[in-house]
Design a protein around this motif. Structure first.
Motif, PDB file in Angstrom:
ATOM      1  N   CYS A   1      -8.329   0.341   8.884  1.00  0.00           N
ATOM      2  CA  CYS A   1      -7.812   0.164   7.512  1.00  0.00           C
ATOM      3  C   CYS A   1      -8.324   1.314   6.647  1.00  0.00           C
ATOM      4  N   SER A   2      -8.238   2.495   7.196  1.00  0.00           N
ATOM      5  CA  SER A   2      -8.872   3.672   6.603  1.00  0.00           C
ATOM      6  C   SER A   2      -8.208   4.127   5.306  1.00  0.00           C
ATOM      7  N   GLY A   3      -6.934   3.775   5.131  1.00  0.00           N
ATOM      8  CA  GLY A   3      -6.230   4.133   3.897  1.00  0.00           C
ATOM      9  C   GLY A   3      -6.203   5.638   3.695  1.00  0.00           C
TER      10      GLY A   3
ATOM     11  N   ALA B   1     -13.657  -0.722   5.281  1.00  0.00           N
ATOM     12  CA  ALA B   1     -14.015  -0.811   3.861  1.00  0.00           C
ATOM     13  C   ALA B   1     -12.826  -1.330   3.068  1.00  0.00           C
ATOM     14  N   PHE B   2     -12.998  -2.450   2.418  1.00  0.00           N
ATOM     15  CA  PHE B   2     -11.963  -3.066   1.571  1.00  0.00           C
ATOM     16  C   PHE B   2     -10.650  -3.288   2.321  1.00  0.00           C
TER      17      PHE B   2
ATOM     18  N   TYR C   1      -3.671   5.336  -5.440  1.00  0.00           N
ATOM     19  CA  TYR C   1      -4.753   4.505  -4.891  1.00  0.00           C
ATOM     20  C   TYR C   1      -6.145   5.056  -5.225  1.00  0.00           C
TER      21      TYR C   1
ATOM     22  N   ARG D   1     -19.271   3.062  -0.616  1.00  0.00           N
ATOM     23  CA  ARG D   1     -18.844   3.598   0.690  1.00  0.00           C
ATOM     24  C   ARG D   1     -19.964   4.381   1.356  1.00  0.00           C
TER      25      ARG D   1
ATOM     26  N   ASP E   1      -4.994   3.458  10.358  1.00  0.00           N
ATOM     27  CA  ASP E   1      -4.352   2.575   9.374  1.00  0.00           C
ATOM     28  C   ASP E   1      -2.912   2.344   9.839  1.00  0.00           C
ATOM     29  N   PHE E   2      -2.314   1.216   9.429  1.00  0.00           N
ATOM     30  CA  PHE E   2      -0.922   0.998   9.852  1.00  0.00           C
ATOM     31  C   PHE E   2       0.093   1.521   8.837  1.00  0.00           C
ATOM     32  N   CYS E   3      -0.392   1.990   7.691  1.00  0.00           N
ATOM     33  CA  CYS E   3       0.520   2.418   6.628  1.00  0.00           C
ATOM     34  C   CYS E   3       0.639   3.954   6.629  1.00  0.00           C
TER      35      CYS E   3
ATOM     36  N   ASN F   1      -2.444   2.835  13.509  1.00  0.00           N
ATOM     37  CA  ASN F   1      -2.878   1.749  14.386  1.00  0.00           C
ATOM     38  C   ASN F   1      -2.984   0.457  13.607  1.00  0.00           C
ATOM     39  N   ASP F   2      -2.694  -0.655  14.290  1.00  0.00           N
ATOM     40  CA  ASP F   2      -2.829  -1.971  13.671  1.00  0.00           C
ATOM     41  C   ASP F   2      -4.229  -2.510  13.971  1.00  0.00           C
ATOM     42  N   ALA F   3      -4.958  -2.852  12.922  1.00  0.00           N
ATOM     43  CA  ALA F   3      -6.337  -3.329  13.075  1.00  0.00           C
ATOM     44  C   ALA F   3      -6.439  -4.584  13.942  1.00  0.00           C
ATOM     45  N   GLU F   4      -5.342  -5.352  13.986  1.00  0.00           N
ATOM     46  CA  GLU F   4      -5.389  -6.602  14.760  1.00  0.00           C
ATOM     47  C   GLU F   4      -4.958  -6.403  16.209  1.00  0.00           C
TER      48      GLU F   4
ATOM     49  N   PHE G   1       0.829  -1.217   0.000  1.00  0.00           N
ATOM     50  CA  PHE G   1       0.000   0.000   0.000  1.00  0.00           C
ATOM     51  C   PHE G   1       0.860   1.262   0.000  1.00  0.00           C
TER      52      PHE G   1
ATOM     53  N   MET H   1      -0.295   5.955   3.382  1.00  0.00           N
ATOM     54  CA  MET H   1      -1.741   6.083   3.127  1.00  0.00           C
ATOM     55  C   MET H   1      -2.326   7.124   4.089  1.00  0.00           C
TER      56      MET H   1
HETATM   57  C1  LIG Z   1      -7.721  -1.524   0.110  1.00  0.00           C
HETATM   58  S1  LIG Z   1      -7.215  -0.319   1.280  1.00  0.00           S
HETATM   59  C2  LIG Z   1      -8.753   0.318   1.835  1.00  0.00           C
HETATM   60  C3  LIG Z   1      -8.701   1.756   2.203  1.00  0.00           C
HETATM   61  C4  LIG Z   1     -10.020   2.430   2.493  1.00  0.00           C
HETATM   62  N1  LIG Z   1     -10.703   1.854   3.617  1.00  0.00           N
HETATM   63  C5  LIG Z   1     -10.928   2.480   1.292  1.00  0.00           C
HETATM   64  O1  LIG Z   1     -12.121   2.253   1.433  1.00  0.00           O
HETATM   65  O2  LIG Z   1     -10.456   2.800   0.203  1.00  0.00           O
HETATM   66  C6  LIG Z   1      -6.720  -1.328   2.624  1.00  0.00           C
HETATM   67  C7  LIG Z   1      -6.011  -0.573   3.730  1.00  0.00           C
HETATM   68  O3  LIG Z   1      -5.871  -1.462   4.841  1.00  0.00           O
HETATM   69  C8  LIG Z   1      -4.660  -1.165   5.488  1.00  0.00           C
HETATM   70  N2  LIG Z   1      -4.323  -2.322   6.330  1.00  0.00           N
HETATM   71  C9  LIG Z   1      -4.133  -3.606   5.951  1.00  0.00           C
HETATM   72  N3  LIG Z   1      -3.858  -4.367   7.023  1.00  0.00           N
HETATM   73  C10 LIG Z   1      -3.896  -3.554   8.109  1.00  0.00           C
HETATM   74  C11 LIG Z   1      -3.714  -3.757   9.496  1.00  0.00           C
HETATM   75  N4  LIG Z   1      -3.411  -4.956  10.000  1.00  0.00           N
HETATM   76  N5  LIG Z   1      -3.844  -2.692  10.327  1.00  0.00           N
HETATM   77  C12 LIG Z   1      -4.136  -1.472   9.829  1.00  0.00           C
HETATM   78  N6  LIG Z   1      -4.307  -1.206   8.529  1.00  0.00           N
HETATM   79  C13 LIG Z   1      -4.200  -2.242   7.668  1.00  0.00           C
HETATM   80  C14 LIG Z   1      -3.689  -0.874   4.353  1.00  0.00           C
HETATM   81  O4  LIG Z   1      -2.581  -0.118   4.782  1.00  0.00           O
HETATM   82  C15 LIG Z   1      -4.592  -0.105   3.385  1.00  0.00           C
HETATM   83  O5  LIG Z   1      -4.490   1.275   3.592  1.00  0.00           O
END
Ligand SMILES: C[S@@+](CC[C@H](N)C(=O)[O-])C[C@H]1O[C@@H](n2cnc3c(N)ncnc32)[C@H](O)[C@@H]1O
Length: 227
Positions: A50-52, A117-118, A18, A34, A73-75, A99-102, A11, A78
């Motif tokens: 995973c807000s991206g 979302a996604f 993106y 969305r 989001d962890f990235c 933040n890490d979603a897990e 990502f 993004m």
């Molecule tokens: C496909 S994008 C979706 C972004 C946004 N929610 C959207 O609707 O477009 C997936 C996102 O999930 C994040 N992601 C994946 N695994 C994650 C985790 N374990 N913790 C936090 N973010 C995570 C990625 O960094 C990426 O920004």
């Protein structure tokens, strides 16, 4: 490389393209998906994991300008784009947090609702992330999940497979200048649990009253559950 590190790097690499690719590859449908998902949330304090680049957080803020939204989001790459978008749009009720979603850093029963979302398709352990979403929402709060799915109709499914497996990776690679991510996308969707299986995982993660809505011929599904 662990899946988590691979996903974070992937990502980071496509972050600047993106939003454009989302819009093009979904043929402009992503905003409607969305908005539909955001509409299912209560108002109040909302967590978007995973807000991206923050597109779903922006939709939540449009649905209820009284809500306060944490976009997590962890990235870093993004999230930077998310912060810039919020600034450009002069949105005052979204806050970006890494933040890490897990392994969310929020206390139990903090939020009125949580959305992804996604993103749930990309985490290493789906049940762990859903359990974390459930943990941080209040009793009676709502979890909303928007994710790709497969159309039930066999004719539509074969058209979809052709687009998804043959055309989408080529357009994605041309625009992002990377071959991996847009080949990963169809394979991750194919490997994702079927609707009934995903509902079971939501139940096992502590949610009840689970429902789902199939949008655009079942290409995406919005799942809802209550704590
Ligand atoms: C496909 S994008 C979706 C972004 C946004 N929610 C959207 O609707 O477009 C997936 C996102 O999930 C994040 N992601 C994946 N695994 C994650 C985790 N374990 N913790 C936090 N973010 C995570 C990625 O960094 C990426 O920004």
């Amino acid at each position: 490389m662990q899946k988590k590190e691979y996903i974070k790097k992937m990502f980071a690499g496509i972050s600047y393209r993106y939003d454009l690719l989302n819009y093009l590859l979904s043929l402009g449908q992503d905003r409607y998906w969305r908005r539909f998902a955001a509409d299912k949330l209560p108002s109040g304090l909302i967590l978007d994991i995973c807000s991206g680049t923050g597109d779903v957080a922006v939709e939540v803020s449009k649905v209820s300008n009284k809500s306060q939204i944490i976009a997590a989001d962890f990235c870093e790459e993004m999230l930077k784009l998310c912060a810039q978008k919020i600034k450009d749009k002069n949105i005052k009720n979204i806050y970006c947090i890494q933040n890490d979603a897990e392994n969310l850093s929020f206390k139990d029963e903090t939020f009125n609702g949580a959305i992804v979302a996604f993103g749930i398709r990309n985490v290493s352990d789906i049940k762990k992330a859903l359990t974390e979403m459930n943990r941080v929402i209040k009793i009676g709060g709502e979890v909303v999940v928007l994710e790709f799915s497969q159309p039930e109709n066999p004719i539509l499914r074969s058209i979809y497979y052709f687009y998804f497996k043959k055309i989408l990776p080529v357009i994605g690679a041309l625009i992002s200048k990377r071959t991996g991510p847009y080949s990963y996308l169809p394979s991750s969707v194919m490997a994702f649990p079927k609707r009934s299986e995903f509902v079971e995982i939501m139940k096992e993660s502590g949610m009840k009253n689970i429902g789902f809505y199939c949008l655009t011929f079942g290409i995406v599904t919005v799942y809802t559950g209550i704590k």
